[in-house]
Enzyme design. Sequence first.
Site, PDB file in Angstrom:
ATOM      1  CE1 TYR A 144      -3.968   2.163   0.793  1.00  0.00           C
ATOM      2  CE2 TYR A 144      -2.576   3.133   2.492  1.00  0.00           C
ATOM      3  CZ  TYR A 144      -3.733   3.160   1.728  1.00  0.00           C
ATOM      4  OH  TYR A 144      -4.647   4.178   1.902  1.00  0.00           O
ATOM      5  N   GLY A 147       3.044   1.405  -3.107  1.00  0.00           N
ATOM      6  CA  GLY A 147       2.140   1.540  -4.258  1.00  0.00           C
ATOM      7  C   GLY A 147       1.634   2.968  -4.375  1.00  0.00           C
ATOM      8  CE  LYS A 148      -3.724   4.640  -2.028  1.00  0.00           C
ATOM      9  NZ  LYS A 148      -4.840   5.339  -2.693  1.00  0.00           N
ATOM     10  CB  VAL A 186      -8.637   2.263  14.974  1.00  0.00           C
ATOM     11  CG1 VAL A 186      -8.647   3.716  14.522  1.00  0.00           C
ATOM     12  CG2 VAL A 186      -8.623   2.175  16.470  1.00  0.00           C
ATOM     13  CB  SER A 188     -15.315   0.498  11.528  1.00  0.00           C
ATOM     14  OG  SER A 188     -14.035   0.190  11.051  1.00  0.00           O
ATOM     15  CG  ASN A 189     -11.823  -3.229  14.291  1.00  0.00           C
ATOM     16  OD1 ASN A 189     -12.578  -3.601  13.398  1.00  0.00           O
ATOM     17  ND2 ASN A 189     -10.612  -3.733  14.446  1.00  0.00           N
ATOM     18  CD  GLN A 208      -1.082   2.296  18.917  1.00  0.00           C
ATOM     19  OE1 GLN A 208      -0.698   2.302  20.069  1.00  0.00           O
ATOM     20  NE2 GLN A 208      -1.765   1.283  18.405  1.00  0.00           N
ATOM     21  CB  THR A 209      -0.864   9.767  18.266  1.00  0.00           C
ATOM     22  OG1 THR A 209       0.140  10.095  17.286  1.00  0.00           O
ATOM     23  CG2 THR A 209      -0.275   9.828  19.660  1.00  0.00           C
ATOM     24  CG  ASP A 272       0.261   0.320  14.149  1.00  0.00           C
ATOM     25  OD1 ASP A 272      -0.702  -0.373  13.808  1.00  0.00           O
ATOM     26  OD2 ASP A 272       0.145   1.459  14.641  1.00  0.00           O
TER      27      ASP A 272
HETATM   28  P1  NAD Z   1     -12.768   1.749   0.875  1.00  0.00           P
HETATM   29  O1  NAD Z   1     -12.085   0.452   0.972  1.00  0.00           O
HETATM   30  O2  NAD Z   1     -14.049   1.936   1.620  1.00  0.00           O
HETATM   31  O3  NAD Z   1     -13.018   2.159  -0.645  1.00  0.00           O
HETATM   32  C1  NAD Z   1     -12.193   1.773  -1.697  1.00  0.00           C
HETATM   33  C2  NAD Z   1     -13.073   1.415  -2.884  1.00  0.00           C
HETATM   34  O4  NAD Z   1     -12.253   1.024  -4.001  1.00  0.00           O
HETATM   35  C3  NAD Z   1     -13.990   0.227  -2.593  1.00  0.00           C
HETATM   36  O5  NAD Z   1     -15.287   0.520  -3.030  1.00  0.00           O
HETATM   37  C4  NAD Z   1     -13.367  -0.911  -3.395  1.00  0.00           C
HETATM   38  O6  NAD Z   1     -14.306  -1.893  -3.770  1.00  0.00           O
HETATM   39  C5  NAD Z   1     -12.774  -0.163  -4.561  1.00  0.00           C
HETATM   40  N1  NAD Z   1     -11.677  -0.859  -5.245  1.00  0.00           N
HETATM   41  C6  NAD Z   1     -10.612  -1.466  -4.683  1.00  0.00           C
HETATM   42  N2  NAD Z   1      -9.800  -1.964  -5.615  1.00  0.00           N
HETATM   43  C7  NAD Z   1     -10.372  -1.663  -6.820  1.00  0.00           C
HETATM   44  C8  NAD Z   1     -10.019  -1.900  -8.168  1.00  0.00           C
HETATM   45  N3  NAD Z   1      -8.904  -2.559  -8.488  1.00  0.00           N
HETATM   46  N4  NAD Z   1     -10.839  -1.456  -9.154  1.00  0.00           N
HETATM   47  C9  NAD Z   1     -11.981  -0.794  -8.842  1.00  0.00           C
HETATM   48  N5  NAD Z   1     -12.368  -0.543  -7.586  1.00  0.00           N
HETATM   49  C10 NAD Z   1     -11.575  -0.966  -6.588  1.00  0.00           C
HETATM   50  O7  NAD Z   1     -11.704   2.851   1.354  1.00  0.00           O
HETATM   51  P2  NAD Z   1     -11.869   4.409   1.570  1.00  0.00           P
HETATM   52  O8  NAD Z   1     -11.594   4.684   2.991  1.00  0.00           O
HETATM   53  O9  NAD Z   1     -13.119   4.902   0.980  1.00  0.00           O
HETATM   54  O10 NAD Z   1     -10.611   4.944   0.748  1.00  0.00           O
HETATM   55  C11 NAD Z   1     -10.756   5.511  -0.545  1.00  0.00           C
HETATM   56  C12 NAD Z   1      -9.402   6.028  -1.009  1.00  0.00           C
HETATM   57  O11 NAD Z   1      -8.892   6.992  -0.089  1.00  0.00           O
HETATM   58  C13 NAD Z   1      -8.348   4.928  -1.135  1.00  0.00           C
HETATM   59  O12 NAD Z   1      -7.575   5.156  -2.280  1.00  0.00           O
HETATM   60  C14 NAD Z   1      -7.502   5.116   0.099  1.00  0.00           C
HETATM   61  O13 NAD Z   1      -6.173   4.712  -0.110  1.00  0.00           O
HETATM   62  C15 NAD Z   1      -7.597   6.623   0.332  1.00  0.00           C
HETATM   63  N6  NAD Z   1      -7.378   6.959   1.753  1.00  0.00           N
HETATM   64  C16 NAD Z   1      -8.333   6.719   2.676  1.00  0.00           C
HETATM   65  C17 NAD Z   1      -8.089   7.027   4.018  1.00  0.00           C
HETATM   66  C18 NAD Z   1      -9.118   6.821   5.087  1.00  0.00           C
HETATM   67  O14 NAD Z   1      -8.843   7.089   6.253  1.00  0.00           O
HETATM   68  N7  NAD Z   1     -10.327   6.396   4.802  1.00  0.00           N
HETATM   69  C19 NAD Z   1      -6.840   7.544   4.399  1.00  0.00           C
HETATM   70  C20 NAD Z   1      -5.879   7.728   3.402  1.00  0.00           C
HETATM   71  C21 NAD Z   1      -6.155   7.451   2.076  1.00  0.00           C
HETATM   72  N1  UDP Z   2      -5.916  -0.291  16.094  1.00  0.00           N
HETATM   73  C1  UDP Z   2      -6.235  -0.809  17.330  1.00  0.00           C
HETATM   74  N2  UDP Z   2      -7.262  -1.690  17.420  1.00  0.00           N
HETATM   75  C2  UDP Z   2      -8.011  -2.058  16.345  1.00  0.00           C
HETATM   76  C3  UDP Z   2      -7.693  -1.523  15.073  1.00  0.00           C
HETATM   77  C4  UDP Z   2      -6.630  -0.640  14.985  1.00  0.00           C
HETATM   78  O1  UDP Z   2      -5.596  -0.494  18.338  1.00  0.00           O
HETATM   79  O2  UDP Z   2      -8.944  -2.855  16.529  1.00  0.00           O
HETATM   80  C5  UDP Z   2      -4.811   0.670  16.005  1.00  0.00           C
HETATM   81  C6  UDP Z   2      -3.757   0.322  14.945  1.00  0.00           C
HETATM   82  O3  UDP Z   2      -2.762  -0.515  15.468  1.00  0.00           O
HETATM   83  C7  UDP Z   2      -3.212   1.721  14.603  1.00  0.00           C
HETATM   84  C8  UDP Z   2      -4.429   2.628  14.770  1.00  0.00           C
HETATM   85  O4  UDP Z   2      -5.343   1.914  15.593  1.00  0.00           O
HETATM   86  O5  UDP Z   2      -2.223   2.090  15.513  1.00  0.00           O
HETATM   87  C9  UDP Z   2      -5.101   2.998  13.454  1.00  0.00           C
HETATM   88  O6  UDP Z   2      -5.337   1.804  12.748  1.00  0.00           O
HETATM   89  P1  UDP Z   2      -6.160   1.740  11.394  1.00  0.00           P
HETATM   90  O7  UDP Z   2      -6.116   0.324  10.954  1.00  0.00           O
HETATM   91  O8  UDP Z   2      -7.480   2.363  11.573  1.00  0.00           O
HETATM   92  O9  UDP Z   2      -5.374   2.665  10.365  1.00  0.00           O
HETATM   93  P2  UDP Z   2      -3.846   3.052  10.100  1.00  0.00           P
HETATM   94  O10 UDP Z   2      -3.756   4.462  10.531  1.00  0.00           O
HETATM   95  O11 UDP Z   2      -2.930   2.182  10.916  1.00  0.00           O
HETATM   96  O12 UDP Z   2      -3.689   2.835   8.661  1.00  0.00           O
END
Ligand code: NAD
Ligand code: UDP
Length: 310
Positions: A144, A147-148, A186, A188-189, A208-209, A272
């Site tokens: 990830y 890739g990003k 975190v 949703s969990n 961790q923050t 992490d």
């Molecule tokens: P999400 O998993 O809810 O949404 C991602 C969507 O992309 C899903 O609907 C999934 O089915 C679709 N997808 C995955 N692979 C695919 C593919 N190969 N082709 C077509 N569709 C595909 O995640 P999100 O939280 O909505 O994140 C959306 C974007 O924002 C992602 O690129 C993620 O990296 C970025 N982002 C999110 C957060 C966050 O906290 N939510 C933080 C940093 C970056």
């Molecule tokens: N985390 C946790 N319990 C959980 C899920 C996540 O303590 O059930 C912690 C995880 O180790 C990280 C932070 O919460 O330090 C945020 O995790 P998340 O997976 O939401 O996203 P991240 O910022 O790590 O990509």
Amino acid sequence: MKKILVTGGAGFIGSHLCKKLLDEGNDVLCIDNYFTGTKENISGLFKNTYFEAIRHDICFPLYVEVDEIYNLACPASPIHYQHDPVQTTKTTVHGAINMLGLAKRINARILQASTSEVYGDPDVHPQVESYWGNVNPIGPRSCYDEGKRCAETLFFDYNRQHNLDIKVVRIFNTYGPNMHPNDGRVVSNFIMQALTNKDITVYGNGEQTRSFCYIDDLVNGMMKMMSSEKAITGPINLGNPVEFKIIELAQMIIKLTNSKSKIINKGLPIDDPVRRRPDISKAKNDLDWEPNIDVIDGLKETIVYFKKQL
Ligand code: NAD
Ligand code: UDP
């Protein structure tokens, strides 16, 4: 009326973005392979004639005609992006190449949903855009993170080489309704565990923050970035600079849900990040954007959503 493509439009962020774009009078095409997104997230949008959705994997080329592209397709939860890491790299890298190629052919403006993970486990705090990061290239998060990072490289090379109109935002932890209840992140969990009075699983000692941004604030920032002048390419941090320890988040959610759950500790995942908080000076300056939804209010909205899911 603008024609706008949202890849990953059935996911958490994508579904909110599609809705807001439709509300503002645009014609929206959602592309998703439903790996982590759901049809439920977008089912309410079909009542608008100007919404359509196609099942498609962005690792394969796509031929459509639009004015703007938001590239969000990619699983965002560590559990999901590590489930099939090769596919994650393909989605971030091949997917970016395909969407950039599309943007070039049709001369569309394209925005990349990048991430705070490009900073890895940062040794600069808070994170500024000029910081190059501290990323393990061969660990379980690398599919990830790297890739990003590669996607960002591609965006800036298309900009330099082909004068493509690009926008890159680095999104920090965002939460809200439409997150998948079993997403593994975190917020949703903890909410699902608290609502069902199960143990709250804090990984490591919880020191961790992270900094949590409510979805509406983030979507506003993304749209402001898309409509900014061409010279503003980013990368620009989008997130809420209020920083919490994970243990504090657990305590807050227990209180807000009146839960009987107990906090337990589990092993800290490999690599992490220890601290994460965005410096958002650039977003304030270039976009006149900053989040204004307090975390307590945002969590309350999210709890209401998850209660309905149960
Ligand atoms: P999400 O998993 O809810 O949404 C991602 C969507 O992309 C899903 O609907 C999934 O089915 C679709 N997808 C995955 N692979 C695919 C593919 N190969 N082709 C077509 N569709 C595909 O995640 P999100 O939280 O909505 O994140 C959306 C974007 O924002 C992602 O690129 C993620 O990296 C970025 N982002 C999110 C957060 C966050 O906290 N939510 C933080 C940093 C970056
Ligand atoms: N985390 C946790 N319990 C959980 C899920 C996540 O303590 O059930 C912690 C995880 O180790 C990280 C932070 O919460 O330090 C945020 O995790 P998340 O997976 O939401 O996203 P991240 O910022 O790590 O990509």
